[in-house]
Write a protein that holds these residues in place. Structure first.
Motif, PDB file in Angstrom:
ATOM      1  N   ILE A   1       0.862  -1.623   0.280  1.00  0.00           N
ATOM      2  CA  ILE A   1      -0.280   0.194   0.518  1.00  0.00           C
ATOM      3  C   ILE A   1       0.914   1.404   0.125  1.00  0.00           C
ATOM      4  O   ILE A   1       0.702   2.827  -0.421  1.00  0.00           O
ATOM      5  N   ALA A   2       2.079   1.607   0.745  1.00  0.00           N
ATOM      6  CA  ALA A   2       2.309   2.755   1.212  1.00  0.00           C
ATOM      7  C   ALA A   2       3.233   2.734  -0.660  1.00  0.00           C
ATOM      8  O   ALA A   2       3.602   3.863  -0.917  1.00  0.00           O
ATOM      9  N   ALA A   3       3.868   1.679  -1.024  1.00  0.00           N
ATOM     10  CA  ALA A   3       5.084   1.350  -2.414  1.00  0.00           C
ATOM     11  C   ALA A   3       3.810   2.449  -3.543  1.00  0.00           C
ATOM     12  O   ALA A   3       3.925   2.702  -4.072  1.00  0.00           O
ATOM     13  N   LEU A   4       2.344   1.823  -3.115  1.00  0.00           N
ATOM     14  CA  LEU A   4       1.550   2.399  -4.565  1.00  0.00           C
ATOM     15  C   LEU A   4       0.763   3.759  -4.411  1.00  0.00           C
ATOM     16  O   LEU A   4      -0.295   4.219  -4.638  1.00  0.00           O
ATOM     17  N   ARG A   5       1.046   4.092  -3.118  1.00  0.00           N
ATOM     18  CA  ARG A   5       0.766   5.273  -2.347  1.00  0.00           C
ATOM     19  C   ARG A   5      -0.750   5.191  -2.329  1.00  0.00           C
ATOM     20  O   ARG A   5      -2.173   6.379  -2.620  1.00  0.00           O
ATOM     21  N   GLY A   6      -1.036   4.007  -1.874  1.00  0.00           N
ATOM     22  CA  GLY A   6      -2.734   3.562  -1.254  1.00  0.00           C
ATOM     23  C   GLY A   6      -3.582   3.003  -2.261  1.00  0.00           C
ATOM     24  O   GLY A   6      -5.305   2.756  -1.997  1.00  0.00           O
ATOM     25  N   CYS A   7      -3.300   3.770  -3.727  1.00  0.00           N
ATOM     26  CA  CYS A   7      -3.514   3.031  -4.952  1.00  0.00           C
ATOM     27  C   CYS A   7      -3.802   1.587  -5.398  1.00  0.00           C
ATOM     28  O   CYS A   7      -2.869   1.601  -6.263  1.00  0.00           O
ATOM     29  N   VAL A   8      -4.088   1.188  -4.104  1.00  0.00           N
ATOM     30  CA  VAL A   8      -3.931  -0.319  -4.427  1.00  0.00           C
ATOM     31  C   VAL A   8      -5.237  -1.296  -4.160  1.00  0.00           C
ATOM     32  O   VAL A   8      -6.225  -1.150  -3.411  1.00  0.00           O
ATOM     33  N   SER A   9      -5.860  -1.976  -5.351  1.00  0.00           N
ATOM     34  CA  SER A   9      -7.433  -2.130  -4.588  1.00  0.00           C
ATOM     35  C   SER A   9      -6.798  -3.717  -4.122  1.00  0.00           C
ATOM     36  O   SER A   9      -7.928  -5.023  -3.765  1.00  0.00           O
ATOM     37  N   ARG A  10      -5.739  -4.940  -4.965  1.00  0.00           N
ATOM     38  CA  ARG A  10      -5.823  -6.195  -4.904  1.00  0.00           C
ATOM     39  C   ARG A  10      -4.420  -6.664  -3.827  1.00  0.00           C
ATOM     40  O   ARG A  10      -2.828  -5.858  -4.199  1.00  0.00           O
ATOM     41  N   CYS A  11      -4.651  -7.616  -3.390  1.00  0.00           N
ATOM     42  CA  CYS A  11      -3.276  -7.677  -2.965  1.00  0.00           C
ATOM     43  C   CYS A  11      -2.059  -8.525  -3.795  1.00  0.00           C
ATOM     44  O   CYS A  11      -2.927  -8.133  -4.770  1.00  0.00           O
ATOM     45  N   ILE A  12      -0.446  -8.875  -3.406  1.00  0.00           N
ATOM     46  CA  ILE A  12       0.014  -9.165  -4.421  1.00  0.00           C
ATOM     47  C   ILE A  12      -0.215 -10.547  -4.879  1.00  0.00           C
ATOM     48  O   ILE A  12      -0.313 -10.052  -6.775  1.00  0.00           O
ATOM     49  N   GLU A  13      -0.678 -11.530  -4.573  1.00  0.00           N
ATOM     50  CA  GLU A  13      -0.796 -13.030  -5.309  1.00  0.00           C
ATOM     51  C   GLU A  13      -2.125 -12.347  -5.699  1.00  0.00           C
ATOM     52  O   GLU A  13      -2.161 -12.481  -7.559  1.00  0.00           O
ATOM     53  N   CYS A  14      -3.367 -11.743  -6.062  1.00  0.00           N
ATOM     54  CA  CYS A  14      -4.268 -11.257  -6.485  1.00  0.00           C
ATOM     55  C   CYS A  14      -3.861 -10.409  -7.896  1.00  0.00           C
ATOM     56  O   CYS A  14      -4.755 -10.298  -8.754  1.00  0.00           O
ATOM     57  N   ALA A  15      -3.368  -9.892  -7.531  1.00  0.00           N
ATOM     58  CA  ALA A  15      -2.729  -8.429  -8.501  1.00  0.00           C
ATOM     59  C   ALA A  15      -1.817  -9.278  -9.616  1.00  0.00           C
ATOM     60  O   ALA A  15      -2.229  -8.962 -10.523  1.00  0.00           O
TER      61      ALA A  15
END
Ligand SMILES: [Zn+2]
Length: 79
Positions: free
Chosen positions: A54-68
């Protein structure tokens, strides 16, 4: 003669406007995820998303790494 130049310039401006609009659209799409997670949970599996992600993508994240990763594979037609 000047007419031809005017037309060429007008077409050039038009092309540039189109290119700029397409670029702006891509930037907007990149900055605005269509389905952002508001609570830090993955929208696919409801597991908490890694805080570092989340921090790396500045909050613009909607899936965990596996699902992404899985979603990206699907998007590319590898599923
Ligand atoms: Zn997930």
């Amino acid at each position: 003669m000047t007419d031809d130049i005017d037309r060429a310039q007008a077409r050039e401006e038009h092309d540039r406007d189109l290119a700029l609009a397409a670029l702006r659209e891509r930037i907007d799409a990149a900055l605005t995820p269509r389905d952002p997670s508001l609570d830090g949970l993955c929208i696919d599996c409801d597991e908490p998303i890694e805080p570092a992600r989340i921090a790396a993508l500045r909050g613009c994240v909607s899936r965990c790494i596996e699902c992404a990763t899985a979603a990206e594979r699907r998007a590319r037609g590898y599923a």
